[in-house]
Design a protein around this motif. Structure first.
Motif, PDB file in Angstrom:
ATOM      1  N   LYS A  93       0.840  -1.209   0.000  1.00 45.91           N
ATOM      2  CA  LYS A  93       0.000   0.000   0.000  1.00 45.91           C
ATOM      3  C   LYS A  93       0.873   1.256   0.000  1.00 45.91           C
ATOM      4  CE  LYS A  93      -4.015  -0.071   1.876  1.00 45.91           C
ATOM      5  NZ  LYS A  93      -5.142  -0.125   2.823  1.00 45.91           N
ATOM      6  N   PHE A 106      -5.888  -0.107  -2.481  1.00 45.78           N
ATOM      7  CA  PHE A 106      -6.713   0.846  -1.745  1.00 45.78           C
ATOM      8  C   PHE A 106      -8.175   0.423  -1.677  1.00 45.78           C
ATOM      9  CE2 PHE A 106      -3.242   3.455  -3.549  1.00 45.78           C
ATOM     10  CZ  PHE A 106      -2.605   3.726  -2.348  1.00 45.78           C
ATOM     11  N   ASN A 107      -8.791   0.700  -0.520  1.00 46.88           N
ATOM     12  CA  ASN A 107     -10.237   0.501  -0.409  1.00 46.88           C
ATOM     13  C   ASN A 107     -10.928   1.744  -0.978  1.00 46.88           C
ATOM     14  OD1 ASN A 107     -10.546   2.514   1.664  1.00 46.88           O
ATOM     15  ND2 ASN A 107     -10.013   0.989   3.226  1.00 46.88           N
ATOM     16  N   SER A 108     -12.239   1.739  -1.007  1.00 43.19           N
ATOM     17  CA  SER A 108     -12.967   2.836  -1.658  1.00 43.19           C
ATOM     18  C   SER A 108     -12.720   4.179  -0.976  1.00 43.19           C
ATOM     19  CB  SER A 108     -14.466   2.533  -1.716  1.00 43.19           C
ATOM     20  OG  SER A 108     -15.002   2.424  -0.410  1.00 43.19           O
ATOM     21  N   GLU A 110     -10.037   5.102   0.811  1.00 36.75           N
ATOM     22  CA  GLU A 110      -8.651   5.501   0.535  1.00 36.75           C
ATOM     23  C   GLU A 110      -8.515   6.043  -0.890  1.00 36.75           C
ATOM     24  OE1 GLU A 110      -6.536   2.292   3.563  1.00 36.75           O
ATOM     25  OE2 GLU A 110      -6.944   1.724   1.486  1.00 36.75           O
ATOM     26  N   ARG A 111      -9.228   5.449  -1.841  1.00 31.96           N
ATOM     27  CA  ARG A 111      -9.210   5.960  -3.227  1.00 31.96           C
ATOM     28  C   ARG A 111      -9.781   7.373  -3.280  1.00 31.96           C
ATOM     29  NH1 ARG A 111      -9.891   0.714  -4.600  1.00 31.96           N
ATOM     30  NH2 ARG A 111      -8.314   0.016  -6.071  1.00 31.96           N
ATOM     31  N   ARG A 137     -18.421  11.008   3.189  1.00 32.68           N
ATOM     32  CA  ARG A 137     -17.873   9.899   3.985  1.00 32.68           C
ATOM     33  C   ARG A 137     -17.228  10.368   5.290  1.00 32.68           C
ATOM     34  NH1 ARG A 137     -16.456   5.136   0.958  1.00 32.68           N
ATOM     35  NH2 ARG A 137     -15.838   4.252   2.968  1.00 32.68           N
TER      36      ARG A 137
END
Length: 184
Positions: A93, A106-108, A110-111, A137
């Protein structure tokens, strides 16, 4: 090699000497001593972001490293990649931060943070397309903390690059030790 000589701590006035007494012996602070008491305010704001903000530390560090990458600041990237490691972030990562928001690890969220960081660094004002999903978020407080972190570390990167602050090469580990962080 640094553009100007590093500040001689022995020449610091008492207030600046007291600030130095609380800081690690890093080249960024050695260079910053020339700024006098302004260094204290820099450290105070940096501490607010790194210690007292309740923005998720992993999101904060992703944004900081990404800002450093986009600003071309090797020193900044090295120091904050070390903090990422101390937070337990996987190497895959950390490397992917250099690739950009679409990198696989990356998760959503983090993106979204990466896209937002790219937009703020490149355009100053993030587009609604990158701002609104982050705001939805994270909420107002953490979106503001994220903007403060991105902006502060853009400034730090510019300081480091304009004075050609050398990366420490004396074997000391990079990265600050922050409260709640694993040592090492």
């Amino acid at each position: 090699m640094a553009r100007i000589p590093y500040f001689d701590r022995d020449r610091a006035d008492p207030e600046v000497a007291a600030i130095y007494a609380r800081l690690p012996d890093l080249n960024i602070f050695r260079m910053m001593g020339h700024s006098g008491r302004l260094m204290g305010q820099f450290v105070k704001f940096g501490n607010q972001l790194l210690i007292y903000s309740d923005l998720d530390p992993a999101l904060r560090e992703i944004a900081i490293v990404r800002a450093g990458v986009l600003c071309g600041s090797r020193y900044e990237v090295r120091q904050h990649e070390a903090i990422c490691r101390k937070l337990g972030m996987p190497e895959e990562k950390i490397r992917a931060i250099h690739e950009g928001p679409e990198a696989a690890p990356f998760n959503s969220l983090e993106r979204l943070v990466m896209r937002f960081t790219d937009d703020v660094v490149k355009n100053v004002r993030a587009s609604d397309e990158t701002f609104l999903p982050v705001y939805e978020r994270l909420g107002a407080k953490h979106t503001q903390h994220l903007v403060f972190a991105i902006g502060f570390y853009m400034m730090v990167s510019r300081f480091l690059e304009n004075f050609d602050v050398d990366i420490e090469d004396d074997g000391r580990p990079a990265g600050l030790d922050l409260p709640g962080m694993a040592k090492g």
